[in-house]
Design a protein around this motif. Structure first.
Motif, PDB file in Angstrom:
ATOM      1  N   GLY A   1     -32.909 -16.020   8.230  1.00 39.65           N
ATOM      2  CA  GLY A   1     -32.863 -17.093   7.243  1.00 39.65           C
ATOM      3  C   GLY A   1     -33.464 -16.736   5.899  1.00 39.65           C
ATOM      4  N   ASP A   2     -34.225 -15.636   5.817  1.00 41.04           N
ATOM      5  CA  ASP A   2     -34.792 -15.208   4.542  1.00 41.04           C
ATOM      6  C   ASP A   2     -33.682 -14.835   3.563  1.00 41.04           C
ATOM      7  OD1 ASP A   2     -37.266 -15.598   5.574  1.00 41.04           O
ATOM      8  OD2 ASP A   2     -37.896 -13.493   5.536  1.00 41.04           O
ATOM      9  N   ARG A   3     -33.969 -15.036   2.289  1.00 35.90           N
ATOM     10  CA  ARG A   3     -32.993 -14.718   1.247  1.00 35.90           C
ATOM     11  C   ARG A   3     -33.519 -13.557   0.409  1.00 35.90           C
ATOM     12  NH1 ARG A   3     -33.968 -20.707  -0.359  1.00 35.90           N
ATOM     13  NH2 ARG A   3     -35.982 -19.811   0.277  1.00 35.90           N
ATOM     14  N   VAL A   4     -32.672 -12.529   0.248  1.00 35.78           N
ATOM     15  CA  VAL A   4     -33.047 -11.309  -0.469  1.00 35.78           C
ATOM     16  C   VAL A   4     -32.175 -11.184  -1.714  1.00 35.78           C
ATOM     17  CG1 VAL A   4     -33.315  -8.813  -0.342  1.00 35.78           C
ATOM     18  CG2 VAL A   4     -33.654 -10.205   1.719  1.00 35.78           C
TER      19      VAL A   4
ATOM     20  N   THR B   1     -38.324 -20.588  -5.234  1.00 31.76           N
ATOM     21  CA  THR B   1     -37.755 -21.739  -4.527  1.00 31.76           C
ATOM     22  C   THR B   1     -36.423 -21.395  -3.861  1.00 31.76           C
ATOM     23  OG1 THR B   1     -36.638 -22.512  -6.546  1.00 31.76           O
ATOM     24  CG2 THR B   1     -38.858 -23.364  -6.108  1.00 31.76           C
ATOM     25  N   GLY B   2     -35.789 -20.320  -4.314  1.00 29.00           N
ATOM     26  CA  GLY B   2     -34.501 -19.946  -3.734  1.00 29.00           C
ATOM     27  C   GLY B   2     -34.433 -18.519  -3.244  1.00 29.00           C
ATOM     28  N   VAL B   3     -35.507 -17.753  -3.472  1.00 25.27           N
ATOM     29  CA  VAL B   3     -35.525 -16.332  -3.103  1.00 25.27           C
ATOM     30  C   VAL B   3     -36.819 -16.034  -2.356  1.00 25.27           C
ATOM     31  CG1 VAL B   3     -35.420 -13.959  -3.937  1.00 25.27           C
ATOM     32  CG2 VAL B   3     -34.186 -15.764  -5.173  1.00 25.27           C
ATOM     33  N   ASP B   4     -36.691 -15.354  -1.218  1.00 22.23           N
ATOM     34  CA  ASP B   4     -37.871 -14.983  -0.433  1.00 22.23           C
ATOM     35  C   ASP B   4     -38.327 -13.551  -0.715  1.00 22.23           C
ATOM     36  OD1 ASP B   4     -38.095 -17.431   1.291  1.00 22.23           O
ATOM     37  OD2 ASP B   4     -36.082 -16.785   1.882  1.00 22.23           O
TER      38      ASP B   4
ATOM     39  N   TRP C   1     -28.464 -11.825  -0.434  1.00 21.78           N
ATOM     40  CA  TRP C   1     -28.204 -11.640   0.988  1.00 21.78           C
ATOM     41  C   TRP C   1     -29.038 -12.632   1.788  1.00 21.78           C
ATOM     42  CZ3 TRP C   1     -24.439  -8.287   2.348  1.00 21.78           C
ATOM     43  CH2 TRP C   1     -24.130  -7.242   1.480  1.00 21.78           C
ATOM     44  N   GLU C   2     -28.479 -13.110   2.872  1.00 25.68           N
ATOM     45  CA  GLU C   2     -29.233 -13.918   3.821  1.00 25.68           C
ATOM     46  C   GLU C   2     -29.464 -13.086   5.074  1.00 25.68           C
ATOM     47  OE1 GLU C   2     -28.528 -17.748   6.737  1.00 25.68           O
ATOM     48  OE2 GLU C   2     -27.554 -17.763   4.781  1.00 25.68           O
ATOM     49  N   VAL C   3     -30.714 -13.005   5.504  1.00 27.00           N
ATOM     50  CA  VAL C   3     -31.041 -12.234   6.712  1.00 27.00           C
ATOM     51  C   VAL C   3     -30.484 -12.974   7.926  1.00 27.00           C
ATOM     52  CG1 VAL C   3     -32.890 -11.235   8.098  1.00 27.00           C
ATOM     53  CG2 VAL C   3     -33.133 -11.365   5.600  1.00 27.00           C
ATOM     54  N   ALA C   4     -29.617 -12.306   8.676  1.00 29.17           N
ATOM     55  CA  ALA C   4     -28.904 -12.959   9.769  1.00 29.17           C
ATOM     56  C   ALA C   4     -29.688 -12.987  11.078  1.00 29.17           C
ATOM     57  CB  ALA C   4     -27.554 -12.268   9.998  1.00 29.17           C
ATOM     58  N   ARG C   5     -30.671 -12.107  11.213  1.00 31.85           N
ATOM     59  CA  ARG C   5     -31.517 -12.080  12.411  1.00 31.85           C
ATOM     60  C   ARG C   5     -32.826 -11.389  12.048  1.00 31.85           C
ATOM     61  NH1 ARG C   5     -31.056  -6.763  14.339  1.00 31.85           N
ATOM     62  NH2 ARG C   5     -29.108  -5.699  13.763  1.00 31.85           N
TER      63      ARG C   5
END
Length: 445
Positions: free
Chosen positions: A367-370, A329-332, A386-390
């Motif tokens: 927008g993905d979260r790592v 729910t909070g991590v991709d 980390w949040e993917v910025a692009r």
């Protein structure tokens, strides 16, 4: 009356000014990754199945039981043939490594990855404001950080940090140092250099708890360029959301579960205790307790709290299952050290190879979260989000072989070549080893 209005508005405007200054300052404290470069050694350092067998046979202190143990360890690790070792094992000099062996191993990595990274981003070495180097198992004077500064003629006011002995979780410790620097200084470039030196630490004895590290660790490294420059956020690949560090060094069992030491014969190596999984689990759980509220949505935290409360109230009733947090729910994406296993454990730099693998597979979208998770001697568990910025489009160290992974077959080349060891006794083992040595000698003629 007008004066009273001004007297009233003045503190209000001042409060708004302070609030704006606070928010504006926070924006300059953001931590972005502009780019990173994983290291791929040259093919003459590739550890094939045949060469690994030759190298093991050079160790005359190993018997049949040690061979069976090594075969089991190598097969269970999932290690493939796309891994690399230090040059001194190829020259047969692993028993008497020199300081130069370790330094040369690091120089190869520095000269390749740092140059590629800075050239691609278009940043000059003289623009680097902070340098953080983490290599755990080698200490030199001058430091490796000093060596990089000298090689690239960096500025005399650069903020340099050289970390040793921090283990496989050192990458995120380095990121944490940069994160804290960014809170005090604006418009910075920071270079993180993470690797491990295997040349001085290749174990040549027969202690199973120490020879295991030869099966698990391989050569690698990564250079990461970070910034807090607001004007460069559109170029950033990743944005740091949070970072949590957990250290169980106060617990004797955790402290001693993995440690550099000498065996009874005085041969240096890295000792891995049977208590390691237990220590890692404890540190992991404590780390998750802290980072979970920072990365999971409120609805998931509330669901878990309510479900836990209900289970506690009816814990004696039948059919009550264990309550589990849904991290999806909070991590991709999850980037954990040692996975994918084909790259093997390159110590602190493993995380970046896993990230690069996901990048090359085109899985990382804006927008993905790592979630990165790493473990290290001490015992430590460090994690960050980390949040993917692009949208990321690959083109990294995996590009030449990415289509081969995941492999279609799970057959292990070591089992195919040396599986006979599991059925051998002392007599057949000696006969078979003699045959292999004779065939090898004929091949070299």
């Amino acid at each position: 009356m007008e004066a009273m209005v001004y007297l009233f508005l003045l503190p209000v405007f001042y409060l708004f000014f302070l609030l704006w200054k606070f928010i504006d300052g926070k924006r300059d404290q953001e931590c972005y990754i502009l780019d990173y470069q994983c290291y791929k050694p040259t093919d003459d350092r590739k550890l094939s199945t045949e060469f690994c067998g030759d190298m093991i046979r050079r160790n005359k202190s190993l018997g049949l039981q040690e061979y069976k143990f090594l075969l089991k360890a190598i097969v269970n690790s999932g290690i493939g043939e796309e891994t690399y070792g230090p040059r001194n094992v190829f020259s047969g000099n692993e028993t008497h490594p020199s300081v130069l062996d370790g330094i040369s191993e690091m120089d190869e990595f520095f000269n390749d990855s740092i140059e590629k990274l800075l050239d691609r981003v278009g940043v000059s070495p003289s623009e680097i404001d902070a340098l953080v180097v983490n290599v755990s198992m080698i200490t030199t004077a001058p430091s490796l950080a000093g060596r990089i500064i000298n090689r690239y003629k960096m500025r005399e006011n650069i903020k340099a940090f050289n970390l040793t002995g921090m283990g496989c979780s050192a990458s995120l410790i380095s990121i944490n140092i940069v994160q804290n620097l960014f809170k005090s200084y604006k418009n910075m470039y920071a270079l993180v250099v993470t690797s491990e030196s295997l040349s001085p630490n290749w174990y040549t004895g027969n202690d199973r708890s120490m020879i295991l590290s030869n099966c698990l660790f391989r050569s690698g490294g990564c250079a990461v360029l970070l910034t807090n420059k607001r004007a460069l956020r559109h170029r950033a690949m990743l944005k740091l959301r949070c970072l949590v560090r957990t250290h169980h060094g106060a617990k004797d069992e955790s402290f001693g579960c993995c440690i550099q030491k000498e065996d009874d014969q005085g041969r240096l190596g890295f000792f891995l205790n049977k208590s390691l999984p237990k220590a890692a689990t404890r540190a992991f759980i404590d780390n998750l307790r802290v980072i979970s509220p920072k990365i999971l949505p409120v609805r998931e935290l509330l669901r878990y709290m309510v479900a836990s409360l209900v289970r506690k109230m009816y814990q004696n009733s039948k059919g009550g299952g264990k309550v589990v947090i849904n991290f999806k729910t909070g991590v991709d994406h999850f980037s954990c050290k040692d996975d994918p296993s084909s790259i093997r454990n390159t110590s602190a730099s493993s995380l970046w190879y896993v990230l690069a693998y996901m990048d090359e597979k085109k899985r990382l979208k804006k927008g993905d979260r790592v979630l990165m998770i790493s473990f290290g001697a001490g015992f430590k568990c460090n994690s960050c989000m980390w949040e993917v910025a692009r949208d990321l489009d690959g083109g990294n160290v995996w590009k030449d072989c990415i289509d081969s992974y995941p492999p279609e077959s799970l057959s292990n080349p070591f089992m195919e070549k040396y599986g006979w060891i599991n059925q051998a006794d002392e007599n057949t083992f000696e006969e078979k080893m003699k045959e292999i040595d004779e065939a090898k000698a004929l091949k070299l003629r």
